[in-house]
Enzyme design. Sequence first.
Site, PDB file in Angstrom:
ATOM      1  N   HIS A  38       0.839  -1.209   0.000  1.00  0.00           N
ATOM      2  CA  HIS A  38       0.000   0.000   0.000  1.00  0.00           C
ATOM      3  C   HIS A  38       0.872   1.257   0.000  1.00  0.00           C
ATOM      4  O   HIS A  38       0.560   2.232  -0.683  1.00  0.00           O
ATOM      5  CB  HIS A  38      -0.897   0.031   1.247  1.00  0.00           C
ATOM      6  CG  HIS A  38      -1.933  -1.031   1.301  1.00  0.00           C
ATOM      7  ND1 HIS A  38      -1.871  -2.074   2.205  1.00  0.00           N
ATOM      8  CD2 HIS A  38      -3.070  -1.233   0.583  1.00  0.00           C
ATOM      9  CE1 HIS A  38      -2.940  -2.851   2.044  1.00  0.00           C
ATOM     10  NE2 HIS A  38      -3.666  -2.383   1.074  1.00  0.00           N
ATOM     11  N   ASP A 152      -4.292  -7.575  -7.252  1.00  0.00           N
ATOM     12  CA  ASP A 152      -5.704  -7.957  -7.390  1.00  0.00           C
ATOM     13  C   ASP A 152      -6.080  -7.765  -8.854  1.00  0.00           C
ATOM     14  O   ASP A 152      -6.740  -6.787  -9.223  1.00  0.00           O
ATOM     15  CB  ASP A 152      -6.573  -7.113  -6.460  1.00  0.00           C
ATOM     16  CG  ASP A 152      -6.265  -7.413  -5.002  1.00  0.00           C
ATOM     17  OD1 ASP A 152      -6.198  -8.591  -4.635  1.00  0.00           O
ATOM     18  OD2 ASP A 152      -6.045  -6.449  -4.242  1.00  0.00           O
TER      19      ASP A 152
END
Length: 285
Positions: A38, A152
């Site tokens: 992140h 993802d």
Amino acid sequence: MIPWVKSIAEVRQAVGEARARGLRIGLVPTMGALHDGHVHLIERCRAAADFVVVSIFVNPTQFGPSEDFTRYPRTPELDRDRAASGGADLIFGPTAEEMYPHGPNSTCVEVVPFAGIFEGAIRPGHFRGVATVVLKLFSIVEPDLACFGQKDFQQQCVIRRMAEDLNLRLSIQIVETVREPDGLALSSRNRYLDSDQRRGAVVLPRALKKAQAAVAGGVRDAERVRQILHDTINSEPMAQLDYAEVVDAETLGVLTGLEAGRTAVALLAVRFGATRLIDNAFLPE
Ligand code: PAF
């Protein structure tokens, strides 16, 4: 300390002020439990935008009834530090009531071609929840740019297709996966692996590397590549394969052959006990 606002009115106010100063607005949507992957997303967003909002919202609508919504990790203090270290300017961390005042399924977005395949087949309704919350975040923050991880893979397909189909005026940037030194992709779910499973989980990047090496060495038959993925994952006794596929990187259509001019990606989903890991890699053209 980096400000953390909870209401839509507050985030709009702060973003409005930044925009009035001529700043380019970036958004990194997250569910918190921020890790170095992140932080890398936030840094990338920071490099392309002048004012970066990180949203932290564990979105209930993307969890199935038997999934880990209540046990999903919540680490607000750490998240604040990590967001700041990536260069974020503001955290938007709304409550479920703020996001879904009429209940979670009042209005939904479905990106139809991706809804029922791969992750969508195993997690019915998951991408409806993702697309809906991401569209809401886009319309709350109105960013010029939003960043998502390649990790993802299907999620980023869903979001890019939604942005195209709904003519959204923002650019979507996809950021490469950050890995541990042994190759395991960073994920909030890695913390659920016990030490044996953690050691075994390295079979995912190993399988992807073998597939890439086979294609680089001249293999063009997608079935052969799929077999390499299957055999490698199945060589790890703790690993339970959900799927290993070779697909078109835009449509996620299953490929039979690899052709020049068509980008192919290997997709993996593997369970270790109750923990499900996903990973992917582009195959060389
Ligand atoms: O990738 C995630 O963390 C979530 O799916 C997202 C994009 C923040 C939507 O809740």
